[in-house]
Write an enzyme that holds these catalytic residues in place. Structure first.
Site, short mmCIF file in Angstrom:
data_model
loop_
_atom_site.label_atom_id
_atom_site.label_comp_id
_atom_site.label_asym_id
_atom_site.label_seq_id
_atom_site.Cartn_x
_atom_site.Cartn_y
_atom_site.Cartn_z
CB CYS A 1 -0.89 -0.28 1.42
SG CYS A 1 -2.47 1.41 1.08
CB CYS B 1 -4.15 4.80 -5.21
SG CYS B 1 -4.02 3.40 -5.23
O1 PYC Z 1 -1.64 3.76 -1.56
O2 PYC Z 1 -1.24 2.02 -2.55
C1 PYC Z 1 -2.07 2.68 -1.81
C2 PYC Z 1 -3.01 2.66 -1.38
C3 PYC Z 1 -4.67 1.04 -1.63
C4 PYC Z 1 -5.47 1.27 -1.54
C5 PYC Z 1 -5.70 2.40 -0.91
N1 PYC Z 1 -4.45 3.08 -0.76
#
Ligand code: PYC
Length: 332
Positions: free
Chosen positions: A90, A253
């Site tokens: 993550c 993300c």
């Molecule tokens: O930032 O890799 C990330 C992530 C995965 C799920 C929510 N954020």
């Protein structure tokens, strides 16, 4: 009354939550973080659901638990706990976890400014900068990322045919770009994203078997990434990443941005050394870069890095009671 206490430090990375469990996490067996993750899921998943879901968490909650590393080249190991399960990796969670660990003295880096992290997906390096006691930026050098499959499609009730690529950046992403039945993420409400994404994920997983080229323990599509034109003048693109049952990433993300960079690099639209600034649904930014070219299972891939910032929001001692009806959390 059986009461379990968890000493958490809450933070957010570019708007997305990170709940670091600094005390109260279970001891785990396993020679690797992937094995410890399997042990956690088999015996302690109630801790994840209790700390992530309502009434103590919410749809987009995300967190981590620290462990001694399983490999000699790392400073610390991280287990990711999310509403979506225990992700192999993550990105926003790592940036937040590093910020909390350094600001609160939870780890002593062997090399100042650098932490080597043992994650279920593999080694991740984090370089951080400080101003006084505050970590101002963290740049993570993520696991090798690659474009897994191109031009797949599913028939989505109410929407019609939807075409997408699948890329890996620590998790598998269906990347949905502009096409006849979808123009830009700005046309979708958050309700549309929460309704369509789990349906698409289910259809994709029913139709295609998605397994990591080098690591068969990593399989299945977990995230849907809707794309769009940026609003921020510095950004190259914008995204909305869906995870879990109702979560929409407030950050761009980290693993999703890694997957997107791998897709663009495979197409020749992003070169080694090139920067890629990604904007989230709330307008926050990650600064990505293609650090190096590599191969994954014999096919071309990249080593991406992602830079973002995180803020500690408070200390939070959370109790879970065996006798309480909602101790394992719930979804509305
Ligand atoms: O930032 O890799 C990330 C992530 C995965 C799920 C929510 N954020």
């Amino acid at each position: 009354m059986a009461k379990h206490s968890f000493f958490c430090i809450d933070a957010h990375t570019c708007g997305n939550p990170v709940r670091l469990v600094a005390g109260g996490g279970p001891q785990l067996d396993g020679a690797t973080m992937m094995e410890r993750r399997a042990h956690f899921l088999a015996e302690y998943d109630w801790i994840r659901t209790g700390l992530m879901f309502e009434p103590r968490g919410h749809d987009a909650m995300s967190g981590s638990i620290l462990y001694p590393p399983t490999r000699p080249d790392c400073d610390v190991a991280i287990l990711f706990i999310e509403t979506s399960g225990c992700l192999p990796m993550c990105g926003h969670g790592t940036i937040g976890t590093v910020t909390v660990m350094i600001e609160h003295g939870l780890v002593r880096p062997k090399v100042p400014g650098l932490l080597k992290l043992d994650t279920p997906a593999g080694l991740v390096e984090a370089r951080y900068e400080m101003q006084g006691d505050k970590v101002t930026h963290v740049r993570i050098r993520n696991v090798a990322s690659y474009l897994h499959a191109t031009d797949l499609s599913v028939e989505v009730p109410g929407l019609g045919e939807l075409r997408f690529d699948v890329a890996y950046g620590g998790n598998f992403y269906a990347i949905v770009e502009s096409q006849p039945n979808f123009r830009d993420m700005e046309d979708l409400s958050t309700g549309d994203i929460q309704r369509l994404s789990p349906l698409i994920r289910r259809l994709v997983n029913e139709k295609y078997e998605i397994v990591h080229r080098d690591n068969p323990a990593i399989k299945g599509l977990s995230h849907v990434q809707w794309t769009g034109k940026p609003r921020h003048r510095q950004a190259h693109a914008r995204n909305a990443v869906f995870y879990g049952d109702r979560g929409i990433d407030r950050s761009p993300c980290g693993t999703g941005t890694s997957a997107r960079m791998a897709q663009l690099a495979a197409r020749g639209d992003l070169k080694e050394g090139q920067d890629f600034v990604h904007e989230s649904i709330i307008g926050s930014l990650f600064h990505g870069r293609v650090e190096a070219l590599t191969t994954v299972g014999g096919a071309p891939g990249i080593i991406p890095s992602i830079q973002g910032e995180a803020w500690v929001t408070g200390l939070n001692t959370i109790f879970l009671y065996d006798e309480e009806p909602y101790t394992k959390g719930f979804l509305l």
